[in-house]
Design a protein around this motif. Sequence first.
Motif, PDB file in Angstrom:
ATOM      1  N   TYR A  82       0.569  -1.326  -0.120  1.00  0.00           N
ATOM      2  CA  TYR A  82      -0.189   0.264  -0.022  1.00  0.00           C
ATOM      3  C   TYR A  82       1.001   1.204  -0.017  1.00  0.00           C
ATOM      4  O   TYR A  82      -0.070   2.225  -0.343  1.00  0.00           O
ATOM      5  CB  TYR A  82      -0.897   0.217   1.238  1.00  0.00           C
ATOM      6  N   GLU A 107      -0.105  -4.037  -5.622  1.00  0.00           N
ATOM      7  CA  GLU A 107      -0.617  -2.912  -5.333  1.00  0.00           C
ATOM      8  C   GLU A 107      -2.437  -2.235  -5.171  1.00  0.00           C
ATOM      9  O   GLU A 107      -3.150  -3.259  -6.098  1.00  0.00           O
ATOM     10  CB  GLU A 107       0.390  -1.400  -6.148  1.00  0.00           C
ATOM     11  N   PRO A 108      -2.459  -2.025  -4.126  1.00  0.00           N
ATOM     12  CA  PRO A 108      -4.678  -1.776  -3.834  1.00  0.00           C
ATOM     13  C   PRO A 108      -5.162  -1.947  -5.177  1.00  0.00           C
ATOM     14  O   PRO A 108      -6.096  -1.969  -6.083  1.00  0.00           O
ATOM     15  CB  PRO A 108      -4.766  -1.553  -3.256  1.00  0.00           C
ATOM     16  N   LYS A 109      -3.744  -0.848  -5.972  1.00  0.00           N
ATOM     17  CA  LYS A 109      -5.224  -0.073  -7.344  1.00  0.00           C
ATOM     18  C   LYS A 109      -4.913  -1.360  -7.750  1.00  0.00           C
ATOM     19  O   LYS A 109      -5.518  -0.757  -9.341  1.00  0.00           O
ATOM     20  CB  LYS A 109      -4.082   1.102  -8.009  1.00  0.00           C
ATOM     21  N   THR A 110      -4.305  -2.069  -8.631  1.00  0.00           N
ATOM     22  CA  THR A 110      -4.356  -3.298  -9.400  1.00  0.00           C
ATOM     23  C   THR A 110      -5.475  -4.059  -8.839  1.00  0.00           C
ATOM     24  O   THR A 110      -5.512  -5.430  -9.861  1.00  0.00           O
ATOM     25  CB  THR A 110      -2.864  -3.913  -9.640  1.00  0.00           C
ATOM     26  N   ARG A 112      -9.354  -4.952  -7.608  1.00  0.00           N
ATOM     27  CA  ARG A 112     -10.508  -4.328  -7.374  1.00  0.00           C
ATOM     28  C   ARG A 112     -11.250  -4.943  -5.991  1.00  0.00           C
ATOM     29  O   ARG A 112     -12.083  -5.392  -5.514  1.00  0.00           O
ATOM     30  CB  ARG A 112     -11.694  -4.731  -8.409  1.00  0.00           C
ATOM     31  N   SER A 115     -13.130  -1.078  -0.095  1.00  0.00           N
ATOM     32  CA  SER A 115     -12.951   0.025   1.042  1.00  0.00           C
ATOM     33  C   SER A 115     -14.090   0.888   1.728  1.00  0.00           C
ATOM     34  O   SER A 115     -15.326   0.107   0.877  1.00  0.00           O
ATOM     35  CB  SER A 115     -11.914   0.777   0.632  1.00  0.00           C
ATOM     36  N   SER A 118     -15.073   2.511  -1.441  1.00  0.00           N
ATOM     37  CA  SER A 118     -15.762   2.009  -2.840  1.00  0.00           C
ATOM     38  C   SER A 118     -16.179   0.490  -2.332  1.00  0.00           C
ATOM     39  O   SER A 118     -15.714  -0.704  -1.805  1.00  0.00           O
ATOM     40  CB  SER A 118     -14.825   2.487  -3.510  1.00  0.00           C
TER      41      SER A 118
END
Length: 372
Positions: A82, A107-110, A112, A115, A118
């Motif tokens: 993160y 990485e979390p952005k890769t 889904r 959270s 979202s």
Amino acid sequence: MFDSLPFSWLNPTCDRLKFGIESCRHVTTMKSLYGRDLITTQDWSVEELERTLDLSFEFKANRYDHPLNNCLDRRTFFMFFYNPSVRTRQSFEAAATELGGHAQFLEPKTMRLKSGKSAGETVEDAAQVMSRYAVGIGIRILETAIEHYGQGDELLRQYADNASVPIVSMAHDRFHPCQGLADVMGYRQHAGTNLKGKKILQVWGKGALVRSWCSVQESILINSRLGMDVTLAYPPGYDLDPEVIKWCEENAETADSTFEIVHDLEDGYKNADIVYSRNWMTAGFYEDMVKRGIDEAKKNEIEIAAKYDDWITTKDWMSKTNNAFFTHCGPVDRNAEVTDEVCDGSRSIVYDVAENRLHVQKAIMALTMGKQ
Ligand code: CP
């Protein structure tokens, strides 16, 4: 091949059956580390930490030709970041390669993931799916990725509860176990294998980086656990986690050593054998971050820290010690936490400690997730 290995490498009794193994050989009464999570060294016994350190020294002495060098053969370790890193990512990636496996960067952005803000996949599902691909999962989650102190620790423990492979902290808001083990390895290299009675000064340093508590808390925990006399020195307002402080007091009592908190630099440096300076944030940081946003909270921390001009490790302060070694977990905030003169001086062990991250992480991976 593993039948001929010394007992310290074997995992004779499985106390946590994450891998679904029903029986393991009883060679000694030592409990197995196979399948175990490592969220803080405080969760492991002294015997388990010593076994890990022994193997770390073996990997250091025999880096490319150790009998366990293929124990991750064709296996994958996930590194879930993160927050960014120099040492942790590179040393884990090199460690996996040197054990015959592969470390995959995530990485979390890769992904889904669900959270607070979202919709997405739950930790329960992600942990179970990831366990079907990899033999272990490392997670780093620090202050900018969480909203309150302890949230990162909760996330790691949630992964640990749902994954069927070991979860290893790669630094989170509370702890940094790989760093703590690498630190101890460095002290044993330089200050002697018996650290009992040696004084380590863990001292707050001024600076503009606004550091997490994880490395400092791990340091005072493992050093009090292994019998060093620990002095924690910091200016008013920089109290650490009270539960961690309580554990340090208990550790020192069990190890027949000392743990003290001082707010005076003279007292701190006097007779120290090892000096470890590091900035850390005030206890009010997280609350401020939620109220005013991360940028304002950081600005406020820097303003508070600027009041403590003396809190930098200099040659003058080092002259009050017992010819102490200087250490820092990195990244170093030069000429804020420590002067260049000390950091680059003959008693500095900062690069050896950084190198040790590789050796201890090889040992952790071999023992907790290596081919049985
Ligand atoms: N000490 C440490 O964990 O360094 P990195 O943040 O560079 O990984």
